[in-house]
Enzyme design. Structure first.
Site, PDB file in Angstrom:
ATOM      1  N   LYS A  67      -3.362 -12.129   4.027  1.00 32.10           N
ATOM      2  CA  LYS A  67      -2.409 -11.601   5.261  1.00 32.10           C
ATOM      3  C   LYS A  67      -3.147 -10.499   5.895  1.00 32.10           C
ATOM      4  O   LYS A  67      -3.255 -10.827   6.895  1.00 32.10           O
ATOM      5  CB  LYS A  67      -1.791 -10.789   3.667  1.00 32.10           C
ATOM      6  CG  LYS A  67      -0.509 -11.005   3.646  1.00 32.10           C
ATOM      7  CD  LYS A  67      -0.250 -10.178   3.017  1.00 32.10           C
ATOM      8  CE  LYS A  67       0.697 -10.767   2.186  1.00 32.10           C
ATOM      9  NZ  LYS A  67       1.792  -9.547   1.290  1.00 32.10           N
ATOM     10  N   ASN A  92       2.541 -11.577   7.104  1.00 28.62           N
ATOM     11  CA  ASN A  92       2.700 -12.616   6.394  1.00 28.62           C
ATOM     12  C   ASN A  92       3.512 -13.937   6.962  1.00 28.62           C
ATOM     13  O   ASN A  92       4.035 -14.402   5.759  1.00 28.62           O
ATOM     14  CB  ASN A  92       3.617 -11.688   4.742  1.00 28.62           C
ATOM     15  CG  ASN A  92       4.868 -11.873   6.426  1.00 28.62           C
ATOM     16  OD1 ASN A  92       4.969 -11.369   6.857  1.00 28.62           O
ATOM     17  ND2 ASN A  92       5.784 -11.543   4.137  1.00 28.62           N
ATOM     18  N   GLY A 133      -3.185   0.082  -0.524  1.00 24.28           N
ATOM     19  CA  GLY A 133      -3.416  -1.243  -0.379  1.00 24.28           C
ATOM     20  C   GLY A 133      -2.906  -1.941   0.693  1.00 24.28           C
ATOM     21  O   GLY A 133      -2.342  -1.129   0.809  1.00 24.28           O
ATOM     22  N   ALA A 135      -0.333  -3.512   0.411  1.00 22.05           N
ATOM     23  CA  ALA A 135       0.902  -3.526   0.570  1.00 22.05           C
ATOM     24  C   ALA A 135       1.673  -2.328   0.557  1.00 22.05           C
ATOM     25  O   ALA A 135       2.435  -1.983   1.826  1.00 22.05           O
ATOM     26  CB  ALA A 135       1.697  -4.367  -0.668  1.00 22.05           C
TER      27      ALA A 135
HETATM   28  P1  ATR Z   1      -2.569  -5.038  -2.862  1.00 25.79           P
HETATM   29  O1  ATR Z   1      -2.621  -6.043  -1.219  1.00 25.79           O
HETATM   30  O2  ATR Z   1      -1.829  -5.691  -3.539  1.00 25.79           O
HETATM   31  O3  ATR Z   1      -1.727  -3.987  -1.915  1.00 25.79           O
HETATM   32  P2  ATR Z   1      -5.646  -4.120  -2.485  1.00 25.79           P
HETATM   33  O4  ATR Z   1      -5.461  -3.921  -0.827  1.00 25.79           O
HETATM   34  O5  ATR Z   1      -6.642  -4.870  -3.213  1.00 25.79           O
HETATM   35  O6  ATR Z   1      -3.818  -5.318  -3.217  1.00 25.79           O
HETATM   36  O7  ATR Z   1      -5.187  -2.813  -3.586  1.00 25.79           O
HETATM   37  C1  ATR Z   1      -5.061  -2.363  -4.179  1.00 25.79           C
HETATM   38  C2  ATR Z   1      -4.116  -1.163  -4.524  1.00 25.79           C
HETATM   39  O8  ATR Z   1      -3.925  -0.579  -6.388  1.00 25.79           O
HETATM   40  C3  ATR Z   1      -4.988  -0.174  -4.060  1.00 25.79           C
HETATM   41  O9  ATR Z   1      -4.309   1.045  -4.162  1.00 25.79           O
HETATM   42  C4  ATR Z   1      -5.879   0.376  -5.647  1.00 25.79           C
HETATM   43  O10 ATR Z   1      -6.580   1.631  -5.998  1.00 25.79           O
HETATM   44  P3  ATR Z   1      -7.868   1.835  -4.957  1.00 25.79           P
HETATM   45  O11 ATR Z   1      -7.941   2.349  -4.239  1.00 25.79           O
HETATM   46  O12 ATR Z   1      -8.439   3.205  -6.470  1.00 25.79           O
HETATM   47  O13 ATR Z   1      -8.618   0.308  -5.882  1.00 25.79           O
HETATM   48  C5  ATR Z   1      -4.469   0.476  -6.551  1.00 25.79           C
HETATM   49  N1  ATR Z   1      -4.986  -0.383  -7.936  1.00 25.79           N
HETATM   50  C6  ATR Z   1      -5.196  -0.886  -8.434  1.00 25.79           C
HETATM   51  N2  ATR Z   1      -5.851  -1.446  -9.375  1.00 25.79           N
HETATM   52  C7  ATR Z   1      -5.600   0.273  -9.788  1.00 25.79           C
HETATM   53  C8  ATR Z   1      -5.818   1.004 -11.747  1.00 25.79           C
HETATM   54  N3  ATR Z   1      -6.228  -0.311 -12.261  1.00 25.79           N
HETATM   55  N4  ATR Z   1      -5.277   1.998 -11.081  1.00 25.79           N
HETATM   56  C9  ATR Z   1      -4.732   2.793 -10.011  1.00 25.79           C
HETATM   57  N5  ATR Z   1      -4.497   2.061  -9.245  1.00 25.79           N
HETATM   58  C10 ATR Z   1      -5.131   0.775  -8.859  1.00 25.79           C
END
Ligand code: ATR
Length: 305
Positions: A67, A92, A133, A135
């Site tokens: 995206k 998207n 992230g 979304a």
């Molecule tokens: P997406 O496009 O699905 O939003 P992304 O851009 O990789 O995916 O973002 C993932 C989000 O999930 C981020 O906010 C991430 O937190 P960090 O910025 O601290 O990495 C969060 N996230 C992923 N795994 C996590 C976990 N185990 N605990 C808490 N937050 C998590």
């Protein structure tokens, strides 16, 4: 001649978009339309989009991790992204029309529509967004533009603070703050609507809740018995599983809950409308998704027997 549609992602085999769009085409008697999933690695995205254009595709969806790629320099000048997707930095939906390629982002409007359809008005409501992230970016931009007060909480506080600054700059809405999980309780207790946008609760994080990540936090003591979530709306954009641990906890603590199923349907329905000019039957799309998920669950259960 067939009218071609599809979703590009990597991996993409679990996408429910083909099932959902095929059901919508069938219900409208659009039997010349075909929607399939295509595994496309990020490095091949440009070539694959050009191939789709040469093959007369009408529309494509892009999903993880593609995206945001549309805004890299190699795409400049040949995809006309609309204002919202430009600001969100993510596309998207691609529409091939008159030799041009147009880009849209229907995710946040889908999230908003899902809240409305469940009977939850968002006007003027204080919104907490968990995650910073992809979304979260489009959802916080969408509500930022509507001047909702917004708080973004993220495991990595810097990312939430950075996103909050971006939303303020892009929307002129000054009432946006970001911070780490340690601010979680304070933010949540002051919210009307809480939107969980991370992958916590799904895939490898199935059975894990946002509350588990709060330092030294006791759910039973601090949330369940404190009436702290009572009457708040808790929306988890995860749709598989249909009830995440976070949603279960929120419900037990008195919150009104909503999962990601209708957001998935409505973002798809908006894309469908962009491509075809027709409104698809969202109940048909939702039922197709439910049936596919049920089949998946049964397969899992059979394997565990
Ligand atoms: P997406 O496009 O699905 O939003 P992304 O851009 O990789 O995916 O973002 C993932 C989000 O999930 C981020 O906010 C991430 O937190 P960090 O910025 O601290 O990495 C969060 N996230 C992923 N795994 C996590 C976990 N185990 N605990 C808490 N937050 C998590």
């Amino acid at each position: 001649m067939k009218k071609l549609f599809g979703v590009f992602g990597y991996p993409v085999s679990h996408s429910l978009s083909p099932v959902m769009h095929s059901a919508a085409f069938f219900a409208l008697g659009m039997n010349d339309c075909e929607y399939k999933a295509y595994a496309v690695e990020p490095s091949d995205l440009k070539e694959e989009i050009l191939k789709a254009q040469a093959e007369n595709f009408c529309g494509l969806n892009l999903t993880i991790p593609l995206k945001e790629k549309i805004f890299e320099p190699e795409f400049e000048g040949w995809i006309e992204a609309d204002d919202f997707s430009k600001k969100a930095g993510a596309v998207n939906t691609l529409h091939f029309k008159g030799g041009k390629i147009y880009g849209y982002n229907t995710d946040a409007a889908g999230a908003h529509g899902a809240l409305l359809e469940a009977g939850f008005s968002t006007d003027g409501k204080k919104i907490v967004i968990i995650g910073a992230g992809g979304a979260s970016k489009s959802i916080s931009l969408f509500f930022g533009e509507r001047k909702n007060p917004i708080k973004i909480i993220n495991r990595t506080p810097e990312k939430a603070k950075h996103l909050a600054r971006e939303i303020i700059e892009k929307t002129g809405n000054e009432d946006v703050e970001g911070d780490g999980f340690e601010k979680g309780l304070a933010y949540l207790s002051d919210a009307d609507i809480i939107i969980q946008t991370t992958e916590l609760g799904m895939g490898k994080y199935e059975g894990v809740s946002f509350f588990d990540g709060l330092p030294g936090f006791d759910f039973e003591k601090e949330v369940k018995s404190s009436l702290f979530l009572e009457n708040k709306v808790v929306f988890d954009i995860v749709y598989n599983p249909s009830v995440t641990k976070f949603l279960k906890q929120a419900k037990a603590a008195g919150a009104e809950t909503l999962n990601g199923e209708m957001m998935l349907v409505l973002q798809g329905a908006l894309a469908f409308e962009i491509w075809t000019g027709k409104k698809p039957d969202t109940a048909v799309m939702r039922n197709a998704i439910r049936a596919a998920l049920l089949k998946e669950e049964q397969k899992k259960a059979d394997m565990n027997e």
